[in-house]
Motif scaffolding. Structure first.
Motif, PDB file in Angstrom:
ATOM      1  N   ALA A  34       0.777  -1.080   0.049  1.00  0.00           N
ATOM      2  CA  ALA A  34      -0.116  -0.163  -0.222  1.00  0.00           C
ATOM      3  C   ALA A  34       0.995   1.303   0.021  1.00  0.00           C
ATOM      4  N   VAL A  35       1.844   1.043   0.832  1.00  0.00           N
ATOM      5  CA  VAL A  35       2.790   2.471   0.857  1.00  0.00           C
ATOM      6  C   VAL A  35       3.603   2.682  -0.660  1.00  0.00           C
ATOM      7  N   LEU A  36       4.016   1.665  -0.968  1.00  0.00           N
ATOM      8  CA  LEU A  36       4.749   1.724  -2.364  1.00  0.00           C
ATOM      9  C   LEU A  36       4.016   2.151  -3.300  1.00  0.00           C
ATOM     10  N   ASN A  37       2.704   1.693  -3.558  1.00  0.00           N
ATOM     11  CA  ASN A  37       1.601   1.897  -4.557  1.00  0.00           C
ATOM     12  C   ASN A  37       1.174   3.275  -4.328  1.00  0.00           C
ATOM     13  N   GLN A  92       3.608  -9.838 -13.189  1.00  0.00           N
ATOM     14  CA  GLN A  92       3.934  -8.912 -14.385  1.00  0.00           C
ATOM     15  C   GLN A  92       3.298  -7.406 -14.048  1.00  0.00           C
ATOM     16  N   ARG A  93       2.220  -7.720 -13.446  1.00  0.00           N
ATOM     17  CA  ARG A  93       1.263  -6.039 -13.175  1.00  0.00           C
ATOM     18  C   ARG A  93       2.218  -5.379 -12.152  1.00  0.00           C
ATOM     19  N   VAL A  94       2.485  -6.129 -11.225  1.00  0.00           N
ATOM     20  CA  VAL A  94       3.284  -5.347 -10.210  1.00  0.00           C
ATOM     21  C   VAL A  94       4.705  -4.828 -10.464  1.00  0.00           C
ATOM     22  N   VAL A  95       5.419  -5.502 -11.413  1.00  0.00           N
ATOM     23  CA  VAL A  95       6.666  -5.095 -11.978  1.00  0.00           C
ATOM     24  C   VAL A  95       6.398  -3.747 -12.889  1.00  0.00           C
ATOM     25  N   LEU A  96       5.100  -3.869 -13.721  1.00  0.00           N
ATOM     26  CA  LEU A  96       4.868  -2.928 -14.441  1.00  0.00           C
ATOM     27  C   LEU A  96       4.461  -1.610 -13.641  1.00  0.00           C
ATOM     28  N   VAL A  97       3.692  -1.697 -12.819  1.00  0.00           N
ATOM     29  CA  VAL A  97       3.314  -0.530 -11.844  1.00  0.00           C
ATOM     30  C   VAL A  97       4.748  -0.004 -11.124  1.00  0.00           C
ATOM     31  N   LEU A  98       5.523  -0.917 -10.506  1.00  0.00           N
ATOM     32  CA  LEU A  98       6.733  -0.388  -9.867  1.00  0.00           C
ATOM     33  C   LEU A  98       7.515   0.547 -10.815  1.00  0.00           C
ATOM     34  N   VAL A 139      -6.001  -1.662  -8.166  1.00  0.00           N
ATOM     35  CA  VAL A 139      -6.782  -2.830  -8.487  1.00  0.00           C
ATOM     36  C   VAL A 139      -5.953  -4.212  -8.428  1.00  0.00           C
ATOM     37  N   THR A 140      -4.853  -4.118  -8.687  1.00  0.00           N
ATOM     38  CA  THR A 140      -3.928  -5.388  -8.674  1.00  0.00           C
ATOM     39  C   THR A 140      -3.795  -5.846  -7.451  1.00  0.00           C
ATOM     40  N   HIS A 141      -3.388  -4.859  -6.540  1.00  0.00           N
ATOM     41  CA  HIS A 141      -3.403  -5.616  -4.951  1.00  0.00           C
ATOM     42  C   HIS A 141      -4.504  -5.749  -4.454  1.00  0.00           C
ATOM     43  N   GLY A 159      -3.904   4.554   2.380  1.00  0.00           N
ATOM     44  CA  GLY A 159      -3.477   5.273   1.147  1.00  0.00           C
ATOM     45  C   GLY A 159      -4.256   6.403   0.488  1.00  0.00           C
ATOM     46  N   THR A 160      -4.459   6.414  -0.595  1.00  0.00           N
ATOM     47  CA  THR A 160      -5.233   7.616  -1.205  1.00  0.00           C
ATOM     48  C   THR A 160      -6.693   7.418  -1.061  1.00  0.00           C
TER      49      THR A 160
END
Length: 162
Positions: A34-37, A92-98, A139-141, A159-160
């Motif tokens: 949550a923090v990283l996102n 793959q979605r997490v890697v894309l987001v980061l 959405v991913t998490h 988060g937000t």
């Protein structure tokens, strides 16, 4: 990383295995995600006035950051839908987001070296990428947390709130 016993694909078995698994590592992982996102989105939203007024000297465009990031979140909803529909994996979605968040944040930092409208345009484009990636991350998490460990959904609320 969720403990192996929590990764059961049987929805009826998930509840039982969750009882036998320590919740502390799961809660910590959800809080970290949550923090990283959400952190880059929140930082830019809170720095918008300083960026537009002091750095780019365009005080009338302060609200543009919020507008662009929120609009990009709407686009992020469609992107998330497309990614899931085409079977893009969670990893793959997490890697894309980061990756998107890292590039966008670095680009905003670099845009502060430019002055005036050019720097502001680059910062706004990067803010749009942050908004899009933040929503895809939401959405991913949240889908993973809701499916694997529903009690941890409340942790995401730090988060937000999008």
């Amino acid at each position: 990383v969720l403990p192996r016993r929590c990764m059961s694909s049987d929805p009826r078995g998930d509840h039982e295995t969750m009882k036998s698994t320590s919740a502390a590592p799961i809660r910590a992982a959800v809080a970290l995600a949550a923090v990283l996102n959400n952190l880059p989105f929140c930082l830019i939203a809170s720095a918008a006035q300083h960026l537009s007024d002091d750095v780019f000297q365009l005080p009338t465009l302060t609200a543009a950051f919020t507008f662009v990031m929120t609009g990009a979140c709407l686009v992020g909803m469609l992107v998330s839908l497309l990614l899931m529909r085409h079977g893009v994996s969670f990893k793959q979605r997490v890697v894309l987001v980061l990756g998107l968040q890292l590039v966008a944040t670095a680009t905003i930092v670099l845009s502060t070296r430019m002055r005036g409208a050019g720097g502001m345009a680059l910062a706004l484009a990067s803010a749009a990428v942050l908004g899009l990636s933040q929503f895809v991350g939401e959405v991913t998490h949240l889908s993973l947390v809701a499916r694997r460990y529903p009690p941890a959904l409340g942790i995401w609320g730090m988060g937000t709130g999008l």
